[in-house]
Design an enzyme around this catalytic site. Structure first.
Site, mmCIF file in Angstrom:
data_model
loop_
_atom_site.group_PDB
_atom_site.id
_atom_site.type_symbol
_atom_site.label_atom_id
_atom_site.label_comp_id
_atom_site.label_asym_id
_atom_site.label_seq_id
_atom_site.Cartn_x
_atom_site.Cartn_y
_atom_site.Cartn_z
ATOM 1 N N LYS A 51 15.579 3.396 4.554
ATOM 2 C CA LYS A 51 14.985 4.450 5.384
ATOM 3 C C LYS A 51 16.079 5.229 6.119
ATOM 4 C CE LYS A 51 10.690 1.878 5.842
ATOM 5 N NZ LYS A 51 9.850 0.970 6.641
ATOM 6 N N GLN A 95 9.359 -2.117 12.367
ATOM 7 C CA GLN A 95 9.320 -2.674 11.005
ATOM 8 C C GLN A 95 8.527 -3.985 10.993
ATOM 9 O OE1 GLN A 95 10.709 -1.177 8.182
ATOM 10 N NE2 GLN A 95 9.789 -2.843 7.012
ATOM 11 N N ASP A 118 4.529 5.782 11.192
ATOM 12 C CA ASP A 118 4.015 4.855 10.168
ATOM 13 C C ASP A 118 2.502 5.000 10.031
ATOM 14 O OD1 ASP A 118 5.751 3.447 8.627
ATOM 15 O OD2 ASP A 118 5.921 1.719 9.961
#
Ligand code: NDP
Length: 294
Positions: A51, A95, A118
């Site tokens: 990422k 994450q 997200d």
């Protein structure tokens, strides 16, 4: 035909790079993403590094905020609140997975939905369900974009989704059954939505018979070889979300070799949904920047 997620993701990164260059040329700052990672799960480390690399490629500024696995829920919550309040951060992600002593729902619910790139907060999911402007979670957004870029229409089609997780199964089912008023910024114009969607899971009876009636099958089960050629109608489109390591090799949930002989379109693993998921995070970050931060 192979639905080449790697190629499409590279195209989108090129488009994003140009858009961000144009912003910079107008004297504006670069969009900024923060990635919070807890512990040293090797898979998470790899995802986060990918990422960060993708951000650098398009001109998104990215910072990694790392904590050891023994961090308390309270300290992590304080970090989330700090990022919510930091005007220099356009979006951030925590994450997953988190260590067992930290409640993921508590952490995710604390993220300001406008910075939730997200798309996993209850607020964003609720807004998506109601067709309100929202940030759509990365994998469903990537699947939708891939279908759009290959001009695969969903109107009136029967879509079977295998898997009912909050990050893939439920949101992709929701997106594809929507009236197509839910348009995403930076997204191709193809009309997506208006599908008839069936969601299957481990308690579904006669999965094979249901799949044989599908025009599009999206498999997100985490079960290698689950979808076999006898379950697929001639000419169907197959989206394989699964990522499994078998004998040291990455494979999806689909028996690719045999299913690709029956299907009209199919995503490979690797190189299908995976790269689209990462590029969706970049699109979501630019979306958050454009909508709330300038
Ligand atoms: P979850 O484990 O949260 O959900 C799996 C779902 O599949 C569950 O709903 C489960 O049913 C269902 N399922 C499992 N086995 C079967 C079966 N034999 N028949 C029917 N349904 C079944 O997984 P995720 O949604 O988080 O991820 C799914 C896969 O996608 C994983 O391999 C993951 O690594 C991958 N993934 C890939 C991404 C990418 O970018 N390519 C991004 C995210 C995930 P039940 O609810 O009844 O248990």
């Amino acid at each position: 035909m192979i639905l080449d997620g790697k190629k499409i993701a590279a195209e989108i990164r090129g488009e994003l790079r140009k858009q961000i260059e144009a912003l910079r040329a107008e004297g504006k700052r670069a969009p900024k993403l923060a990635i919070v990672i807890v512990g040293n799960n090797p898979a998470s480390e790899t995802y986060v590094n990918n990422k960060l690399k993708a951000c650098a490629e398009v001109g998104i500024e990215a910072v990694k905020i790392a904590y050891t696995a023994d961090i308390t829920e309270q300290t992590l919550l304080a970090e989330v609140h700090k990022l919510n309040d930091d005007p220099s951060i356009d979006g951030f992600i925590v994450q997953l997975p988190l260590p067992g002593h930290i409640r993921e729902t508590t952490i995710l619910s604390a993220i300001d939905y406008r910075k939730d790139v997200d798309g996993l907060t209850p607020a964003n999911v609720g807004r998506t369900v109601q067709g309100l402007p929202s940030i759509v979670s990365a994998t469903p957004r990537g699947i939708r974009e891939l279908l759009a870029r290959y001009n695969i229409q969903t109107e009136g089609k029967h879509v079977v989704v295998i898997g009912r997780s909050n990050i893939v199964g439920k949101p992709i089912a929701m997106l594809l059954m929507q009236r197509p008023y839910l348009s995403l910024p930076n997204m191709s114009a193809a009309s997506l939505g208006d599908a008839t969607v069936t969601i299957c899971h481990s308690k579904t009876r006669d999965l094979a018979a249901i799949c044989r009636t599908a025009d599009i099958i999206i498999v997100a089960a985490g079960s290698p070889g689950l979808l076999t050629a006898d379950m697929v109608k001639e000419g169907a489109t197959i989206i394989d979300v699964g990522i499994n390591r078998v004998d040291g090799k990455l494979v999806g949930d689909v028996d690719f070799e045999n299913v690709s002989r029956v299907a009209a379109h199919i995503t490979p693993v690797p190189g299908g949904v995976g790269p689209m998921t990462i590029v969706s995070l970049l699109q979501n970050t630019l979306q958050a920047y454009n909508e709330h931060s300038r």
